[in-house]
Design an enzyme around this catalytic site. Structure first.
Site, mmCIF file in Angstrom:
data_model
loop_
_atom_site.group_PDB
_atom_site.id
_atom_site.type_symbol
_atom_site.label_atom_id
_atom_site.label_comp_id
_atom_site.label_asym_id
_atom_site.label_seq_id
_atom_site.Cartn_x
_atom_site.Cartn_y
_atom_site.Cartn_z
ATOM 1 C CE1 TYR A 63 -3.174 -3.122 0.106
ATOM 2 C CE2 TYR A 63 -3.202 -2.689 2.693
ATOM 3 C CZ TYR A 63 -3.642 -3.206 1.392
ATOM 4 O OH TYR A 63 -4.665 -4.366 1.349
ATOM 5 C CG HIS A 128 -1.404 -8.452 -0.319
ATOM 6 N ND1 HIS A 128 -0.645 -7.090 -0.061
ATOM 7 C CD2 HIS A 128 -2.547 -8.266 -0.547
ATOM 8 C CE1 HIS A 128 -1.533 -6.286 -0.432
ATOM 9 N NE2 HIS A 128 -2.898 -6.753 -0.705
HETATM 10 P P1 NAD Z 1 -13.288 0.398 1.149
HETATM 11 O O1 NAD Z 1 -14.492 -0.385 0.730
HETATM 12 O O2 NAD Z 1 -13.171 0.293 2.715
HETATM 13 O O3 NAD Z 1 -13.529 1.740 0.832
HETATM 14 C C1 NAD Z 1 -12.490 2.895 1.056
HETATM 15 C C2 NAD Z 1 -12.656 4.140 0.430
HETATM 16 O O4 NAD Z 1 -14.044 4.667 1.124
HETATM 17 C C3 NAD Z 1 -11.727 5.065 0.715
HETATM 18 O O5 NAD Z 1 -11.687 6.082 -0.339
HETATM 19 C C4 NAD Z 1 -12.111 5.661 2.084
HETATM 20 O O6 NAD Z 1 -11.776 7.022 2.178
HETATM 21 C C5 NAD Z 1 -13.640 5.915 1.901
HETATM 22 N N1 NAD Z 1 -14.346 5.928 3.103
HETATM 23 C C6 NAD Z 1 -14.384 5.247 4.331
HETATM 24 N N2 NAD Z 1 -15.185 5.501 5.135
HETATM 25 C C7 NAD Z 1 -15.951 6.495 4.398
HETATM 26 C C8 NAD Z 1 -17.275 7.205 5.004
HETATM 27 N N3 NAD Z 1 -17.589 7.148 6.152
HETATM 28 N N4 NAD Z 1 -17.677 8.122 3.837
HETATM 29 C C9 NAD Z 1 -17.235 8.115 2.645
HETATM 30 N N5 NAD Z 1 -15.982 7.460 2.275
HETATM 31 C C10 NAD Z 1 -15.637 6.631 3.223
HETATM 32 O O7 NAD Z 1 -11.958 -0.387 0.518
HETATM 33 P P2 NAD Z 1 -10.658 -0.492 1.117
HETATM 34 O O8 NAD Z 1 -9.975 0.805 1.642
HETATM 35 O O9 NAD Z 1 -9.827 -1.117 -0.199
HETATM 36 O O10 NAD Z 1 -10.666 -1.695 1.799
HETATM 37 C C11 NAD Z 1 -10.605 -1.799 3.437
HETATM 38 C C12 NAD Z 1 -9.226 -2.333 3.751
HETATM 39 O O11 NAD Z 1 -9.170 -3.611 3.580
HETATM 40 C C13 NAD Z 1 -7.794 -1.725 3.199
HETATM 41 O O12 NAD Z 1 -7.565 -0.649 3.534
HETATM 42 C C14 NAD Z 1 -7.003 -2.896 3.434
HETATM 43 O O13 NAD Z 1 -6.409 -2.661 4.775
HETATM 44 C C15 NAD Z 1 -7.924 -4.027 3.196
HETATM 45 N N6 NAD Z 1 -7.900 -4.802 1.819
HETATM 46 C C16 NAD Z 1 -7.102 -5.967 1.632
HETATM 47 C C17 NAD Z 1 -6.981 -6.635 0.427
HETATM 48 C C18 NAD Z 1 -6.136 -7.641 0.131
HETATM 49 O O14 NAD Z 1 -5.856 -8.157 1.185
HETATM 50 N N7 NAD Z 1 -6.133 -8.064 -1.180
HETATM 51 C C19 NAD Z 1 -7.945 -5.991 -0.776
HETATM 52 C C20 NAD Z 1 -8.637 -4.791 -0.297
HETATM 53 C C21 NAD Z 1 -8.805 -4.284 1.127
#
Ligand code: NAD
Length: 323
Positions: A63, A128
């Site tokens: 990330y 990952h």
């Molecule tokens: P998410 O669906 O959580 O969306 C994140 C987006 O939504 C960001 O732009 C954030 O700023 C916004 N957001 C958060 N809260 C909000 C709110 N209250 N109102 C409006 N917008 C809001 O997607 P993500 O960040 O990709 O997934 C969450 C976490 O899961 C990642 O940060 C990561 O730690 C993990 N993840 C892991 C993998 C993997 O291992 N392959 C893949 C995807 C995500």
């Protein structure tokens, strides 16, 4: 004021003995992958999350090309609380430079991650996005290497992550029982895609801890929409945009509805939401508390489900063809 928020619900994570907060802190935004985030905002977001009861923080060296780990490390250090009060996961095998699931690379990776996080150990080390490597290498080489890191005390538990759901059964069916503790699935338990449901009985039968990430479908279910790199089809993007517009017209928030949908399934131990500001942390914790007190907004949810019906469970390709 801390007192105005009851603590978030804690849920058991498989048979790890860990209890994760229902809302987990996804730290990918701290790597500025959804837009620039200052160090000040990153540290303040982590502090506010912990203050409001979030005890689980997830990152990866991938990330922001290691930036997320560094920012999270600064945020956790600034908490100045005993290490046992929070749970940290990071990952290995995926880097800005590409994929490498070799034993040599993942063994080096954890030391690099611990230095950036300023920690002596992580609670969970995930392989990952394993669909981009050879799943047989993950089974025969990567997981045994992680087992050694567990014995060395560098990680307490081991996980695997990725998009296609079949990777989980492929690997879990082939490793010795107990060698993988948790899985992290993303974009498969949100209003537009709930296919993770089908896998839950299998995972529960193996006592695997279930982490579901991306309840907002990596930005699809937000008012401002997804980042440019988002892999969804134009059809899926526009259906989500229409759903967001519908909520807005009713004076509702699509993000709140989406998070509450994901939190409703208690077989999922923690829902990882990406957060980049104190405001988002507060909104998301408030959404969880509102859900616990009043339940879901079923009327708006069914309207949004109807809008998303034509694209329900539509996903996108990820990874290499496995032989
Ligand atoms: P998410 O669906 O959580 O969306 C994140 C987006 O939504 C960001 O732009 C954030 O700023 C916004 N957001 C958060 N809260 C909000 C709110 N209250 N109102 C409006 N917008 C809001 O997607 P993500 O960040 O990709 O997934 C969450 C976490 O899961 C990642 O940060 C990561 O730690 C993990 N993840 C892991 C993998 C993997 O291992 N392959 C893949 C995807 C995500």
């Amino acid at each position: 004021m801390a007192a105005s928020y009851p603590k978030l619900q804690l849920r058991k994570l498989g048979n790890t003995g860990l209890k994760t907060s229902s809302v987990g802190f996804g730290a990918s935004p701290l790597g500025s992958v959804f837009g620039l985030v200052s160090e000040e905002d990153a540290v303040a977001s982590v502090r506010e999350a912990f203050r409001l009861g979030i005890n689980f923080f997830d990152t990866s060296p991938y990330y922001g090309g290691t930036l997320s780990e560094k920012m999270l490390g600064k945020g956790l250090k600034a908490l100045d609380v005993p290490r046992s009060e929070y749970i940290v996961s990071t990952k290995c095998g995926r880097y800005a430079e590409g994929f490498d699931f070799s034993a040599e690379r993942v063994t080096r990776s954890i030391d690099e991650s611990l230095a950036r996080l300023q920690l002596d150990y992580v609670d969970i080390l995930h392989c990952h996005d394993i669909e981009f490597g050879s799943l047989d290498q993950v089974v025969n080489e990567t997981i045994p290497a992680l087992q050694k890191l567990k014995e060395a005390g560098k990680t307490r538990f081991i996980g695997i992550t990725g998009l296609p759901l079949e990777i989980f059964t492929y690997v879990l069916d082939r490793v010795p029982p107990g060698s993988i503790d948790v899985i992290l699935s993303y974009c498969h338990y949100s209003i537009n895609d709930s296919t993770l449901l089908d896998l839950l009985p299998y995972l529960k039968s193996k006592e695997i801890g279930i982490i579901s990430a991306s309840p907002l479908a990596m930005g699809l279910l937000t008012d401002y929409g997804p980042p440019e790199w988002h892999p969804a089809s134009p059809e899926l993007k526009s259906a989500c945009q229409a759903a967001a517009a519908h909520c807005k017209k009713k004076g509702k928030h699509i993000s709140k509805l989406a998070l509450q949908y994901s939190l409703s399934n208690k077989d999922i131990s923690t829902v990882l939401v990406g957060m980049n500001s104190v405001r988002q942390v507060e909104e998301n914790v408030a959404a969880a508390e509102e859900l616990a007190t009043f339940g879901r907004d079923e009327e708006t949810l069914s309207e949004v489900e109807a809008i998303l019906h034509p694209v329900k469970n539509q996903t996108w390709p990820s990874g290499i063809q496995q032989s």
